[in-house]
Design a protein around this motif. Sequence first.
Motif, PDB file in Angstrom:
ATOM      1  N   LEU A   1      -9.697 -20.746  12.852  1.00  0.00           N
ATOM      2  CA  LEU A   1     -10.413 -21.637  12.441  1.00  0.00           C
ATOM      3  C   LEU A   1     -10.018 -23.100  13.187  1.00  0.00           C
ATOM      4  CD1 LEU A   1      -8.258 -21.931   8.586  1.00  0.00           C
ATOM      5  CD2 LEU A   1     -10.278 -21.325   8.898  1.00  0.00           C
ATOM      6  N   PRO A   2     -11.255 -23.493  12.800  1.00  0.00           N
ATOM      7  CA  PRO A   2     -11.287 -24.920  13.939  1.00  0.00           C
ATOM      8  C   PRO A   2     -10.068 -25.148  13.898  1.00  0.00           C
ATOM      9  CG  PRO A   2     -13.602 -24.088  12.742  1.00  0.00           C
ATOM     10  CD  PRO A   2     -12.418 -23.515  12.064  1.00  0.00           C
ATOM     11  N   GLU A   3     -10.410 -26.781  15.204  1.00  0.00           N
ATOM     12  CA  GLU A   3      -9.233 -27.175  14.458  1.00  0.00           C
ATOM     13  C   GLU A   3      -9.321 -28.023  14.013  1.00  0.00           C
ATOM     14  OE1 GLU A   3      -7.805 -29.446  18.663  1.00  0.00           O
ATOM     15  OE2 GLU A   3     -10.156 -28.461  20.056  1.00  0.00           O
ATOM     16  N   ASP A   4      -9.940 -28.719  13.829  1.00  0.00           N
ATOM     17  CA  ASP A   4     -10.605 -29.779  12.527  1.00  0.00           C
ATOM     18  C   ASP A   4      -9.881 -29.247  10.973  1.00  0.00           C
ATOM     19  OD1 ASP A   4     -12.604 -28.502  12.670  1.00  0.00           O
ATOM     20  OD2 ASP A   4     -13.428 -29.825  11.818  1.00  0.00           O
ATOM     21  N   LYS A   5     -10.550 -28.069  10.897  1.00  0.00           N
ATOM     22  CA  LYS A   5      -9.872 -26.823   9.539  1.00  0.00           C
ATOM     23  C   LYS A   5      -9.011 -26.704   9.776  1.00  0.00           C
ATOM     24  CE  LYS A   5     -14.847 -25.660   8.458  1.00  0.00           C
ATOM     25  NZ  LYS A   5     -15.199 -26.939   7.452  1.00  0.00           N
ATOM     26  N   SER A   6      -8.136 -26.216  10.647  1.00  0.00           N
ATOM     27  CA  SER A   6      -6.776 -26.417  10.723  1.00  0.00           C
ATOM     28  C   SER A   6      -5.817 -27.110  10.725  1.00  0.00           C
ATOM     29  CB  SER A   6      -6.247 -25.544  12.864  1.00  0.00           C
ATOM     30  OG  SER A   6      -6.971 -24.381  12.550  1.00  0.00           O
ATOM     31  N   ARG A   7      -6.246 -28.074  10.955  1.00  0.00           N
ATOM     32  CA  ARG A   7      -5.971 -29.613  10.889  1.00  0.00           C
ATOM     33  C   ARG A   7      -5.282 -29.536   9.373  1.00  0.00           C
ATOM     34  NH1 ARG A   7      -8.280 -32.478  13.423  1.00  0.00           N
ATOM     35  NH2 ARG A   7      -7.156 -32.267  15.785  1.00  0.00           N
ATOM     36  N   GLU A   8      -6.533 -29.948   7.768  1.00  0.00           N
ATOM     37  CA  GLU A   8      -6.732 -29.465   7.250  1.00  0.00           C
ATOM     38  C   GLU A   8      -5.943 -28.440   6.268  1.00  0.00           C
ATOM     39  OE1 GLU A   8     -11.266 -29.684   6.528  1.00  0.00           O
ATOM     40  OE2 GLU A   8     -11.602 -30.996   7.371  1.00  0.00           O
ATOM     41  N   PHE A   9      -6.327 -27.758   7.060  1.00  0.00           N
ATOM     42  CA  PHE A   9      -5.440 -26.564   6.141  1.00  0.00           C
ATOM     43  C   PHE A   9      -4.161 -26.757   5.994  1.00  0.00           C
ATOM     44  CE2 PHE A   9      -2.916 -22.128   5.403  1.00  0.00           C
ATOM     45  CZ  PHE A   9      -4.734 -21.731   4.892  1.00  0.00           C
ATOM     46  N   ILE A  10      -2.984 -26.716   8.026  1.00  0.00           N
ATOM     47  CA  ILE A  10      -1.822 -27.969   7.727  1.00  0.00           C
ATOM     48  C   ILE A  10      -1.584 -28.724   6.417  1.00  0.00           C
ATOM     49  CG2 ILE A  10      -0.291 -28.356   8.693  1.00  0.00           C
ATOM     50  CD1 ILE A  10      -1.260 -27.264  11.865  1.00  0.00           C
ATOM     51  N   ARG A  11      -2.555 -29.388   6.368  1.00  0.00           N
ATOM     52  CA  ARG A  11      -2.237 -31.056   5.519  1.00  0.00           C
ATOM     53  C   ARG A  11      -2.367 -30.340   4.465  1.00  0.00           C
ATOM     54  NH1 ARG A  11      -5.062 -34.040   7.710  1.00  0.00           N
ATOM     55  NH2 ARG A  11      -3.951 -34.882   8.688  1.00  0.00           N
ATOM     56  N   SER A  12      -3.280 -29.503   3.986  1.00  0.00           N
ATOM     57  CA  SER A  12      -3.120 -28.531   2.398  1.00  0.00           C
ATOM     58  C   SER A  12      -1.678 -28.153   1.865  1.00  0.00           C
ATOM     59  CB  SER A  12      -4.534 -27.925   1.946  1.00  0.00           C
ATOM     60  OG  SER A  12      -4.071 -26.498   2.541  1.00  0.00           O
ATOM     61  N   ILE A  13      -0.843 -27.214   2.832  1.00  0.00           N
ATOM     62  CA  ILE A  13       0.139 -27.108   3.220  1.00  0.00           C
ATOM     63  C   ILE A  13       1.054 -27.338   2.665  1.00  0.00           C
ATOM     64  CG2 ILE A  13       1.429 -25.623   3.574  1.00  0.00           C
ATOM     65  CD1 ILE A  13      -0.449 -23.508   4.851  1.00  0.00           C
ATOM     66  N   MET A  14       1.266 -28.857   3.727  1.00  0.00           N
ATOM     67  CA  MET A  14       2.481 -29.597   3.388  1.00  0.00           C
ATOM     68  C   MET A  14       2.450 -30.754   2.033  1.00  0.00           C
ATOM     69  SD  MET A  14       2.835 -32.447   6.075  1.00  0.00           S
ATOM     70  CE  MET A  14       0.848 -34.109   5.181  1.00  0.00           C
ATOM     71  N   LYS A  15       1.207 -30.589   1.822  1.00  0.00           N
ATOM     72  CA  LYS A  15       0.877 -31.734   0.394  1.00  0.00           C
ATOM     73  C   LYS A  15       1.574 -30.407  -0.886  1.00  0.00           C
ATOM     74  CE  LYS A  15      -2.293 -35.025   1.575  1.00  0.00           C
ATOM     75  NZ  LYS A  15      -4.507 -34.993   1.388  1.00  0.00           N
ATOM     76  N   GLU A  16       0.903 -29.636  -0.713  1.00  0.00           N
ATOM     77  CA  GLU A  16       1.704 -28.268  -1.436  1.00  0.00           C
ATOM     78  C   GLU A  16       3.702 -28.295  -1.404  1.00  0.00           C
ATOM     79  OE1 GLU A  16       2.244 -23.505  -2.105  1.00  0.00           O
ATOM     80  OE2 GLU A  16      -0.204 -24.847  -1.215  1.00  0.00           O
ATOM     81  N   ILE A  17       3.989 -28.247  -0.143  1.00  0.00           N
ATOM     82  CA  ILE A  17       5.427 -28.507  -0.060  1.00  0.00           C
ATOM     83  C   ILE A  17       6.016 -29.399  -0.525  1.00  0.00           C
ATOM     84  CG2 ILE A  17       7.130 -28.027   1.481  1.00  0.00           C
ATOM     85  CD1 ILE A  17       5.577 -25.179   0.930  1.00  0.00           C
ATOM     86  N   GLU A  18       5.585 -30.696  -0.192  1.00  0.00           N
ATOM     87  CA  GLU A  18       5.587 -32.046  -0.676  1.00  0.00           C
ATOM     88  C   GLU A  18       5.909 -32.096  -2.630  1.00  0.00           C
ATOM     89  OE1 GLU A  18       4.272 -34.596   2.664  1.00  0.00           O
ATOM     90  OE2 GLU A  18       3.340 -34.332   0.898  1.00  0.00           O
ATOM     91  N   GLY A  19       5.008 -31.711  -3.026  1.00  0.00           N
ATOM     92  CA  GLY A  19       5.123 -31.157  -4.444  1.00  0.00           C
ATOM     93  C   GLY A  19       6.019 -30.368  -4.902  1.00  0.00           C
ATOM     94  N   ARG A  20       6.649 -30.140  -4.642  1.00  0.00           N
ATOM     95  CA  ARG A  20       7.765 -29.024  -5.299  1.00  0.00           C
ATOM     96  C   ARG A  20       9.305 -29.883  -5.733  1.00  0.00           C
ATOM     97  NH1 ARG A  20       6.676 -23.599  -1.724  1.00  0.00           N
ATOM     98  NH2 ARG A  20       5.132 -22.701  -2.401  1.00  0.00           N
ATOM     99  N   TYR A  21       9.470 -31.038  -4.285  1.00  0.00           N
ATOM    100  CA  TYR A  21      10.246 -31.736  -4.621  1.00  0.00           C
ATOM    101  C   TYR A  21       9.817 -33.282  -4.250  1.00  0.00           C
ATOM    102  CZ  TYR A  21       9.350 -33.008   0.159  1.00  0.00           C
ATOM    103  OH  TYR A  21       8.792 -33.863   1.706  1.00  0.00           O
ATOM    104  N   ALA A  22       8.597 -33.820  -5.072  1.00  0.00           N
ATOM    105  CA  ALA A  22       8.299 -35.068  -5.200  1.00  0.00           C
ATOM    106  C   ALA A  22       9.240 -35.127  -6.739  1.00  0.00           C
ATOM    107  CB  ALA A  22       7.027 -35.644  -5.568  1.00  0.00           C
TER     108      ALA A  22
END
Length: 287
Positions: A266-287
């Motif tokens: 993935l391009p840099e900007d889409k990679s950054r968005e992809f990582i951010r989406s996974i981070m939010k998904e993971i954060e939702g598990r202990y929110a």
Amino acid sequence: MPLRRDPTLRQRRLGAEMRKMREQAGLGGSQLARALGLNPTQVTQMETGKIGVSAERLRTVAAACDCKNAPLVDALADMATERGKGWWEEYRGKLATDFLEVAEVEGHASGLYTCTTTYIPGLLQTSAYASAVFSRATPLPTQQDIGLRTEFRMKRHQILHTQGVPYQAFIHEAALRMQFGGPRILAEQLGALIEASEAPSITIRVMSFDTDTFPGSSENLTFAEGVTPELDTVQMDVAHAVQFFDSPAHLSSYRSVFARLDAAALPEDKSREFIRSIMKEIEGRYA
């Protein structure tokens, strides 16, 4: 001159390049020894890094082998005059040699490329994440060993943050989701990745599960660029060891691997968005 008992990776590489030079000239060790006024044993010792070589001797060897690659000869002459010890040497005897040799390769690189499939690249790991990775080792290390290994890994980061060596990481989605230490540590690590991706010398690209192919080895790879292409090095992490490759055939093969990764990730900007989406998904598990 006393023989070195344990030549460093860099010293062995200098010797190996001298051997390649001799072999490309079609000379045997005895033939080169006669041309230099040495005995064959001394040639063997030079080529295995057991004894040091001066810049003058290096250039004499190059002339005897009719090597016309001036940039390579100059780079090898510079290697021959290196006397200072890298920061990693203070850990010799405390950590396995593999740790030191990885840092040594990084410390002399002019550019770095990594491809990881199981964990976040070491140069981008947070302290908590690195500690969690080391705690999963087999056999299980002591807490003191885990602390020492983590400290060493954090010191390796200076190659990016202090020296600013250009660095490009290709990270598979599997590595982004592997929960070393649990969701909180992973979320913190993903946040650190996003922050690192903003640095001008760091590029982070993601290979998602949706990619129809994965060009390259399933192992974690690092390609370290040298001063000249001939001095590039490939590092591969395998079970319980680190392997290094520097033959022209291996270097050509892995240059192709990273070129294919560059085309597929993935391009840099889409990679950054992809990582951010996974981070939010993971954060939702202990929110």
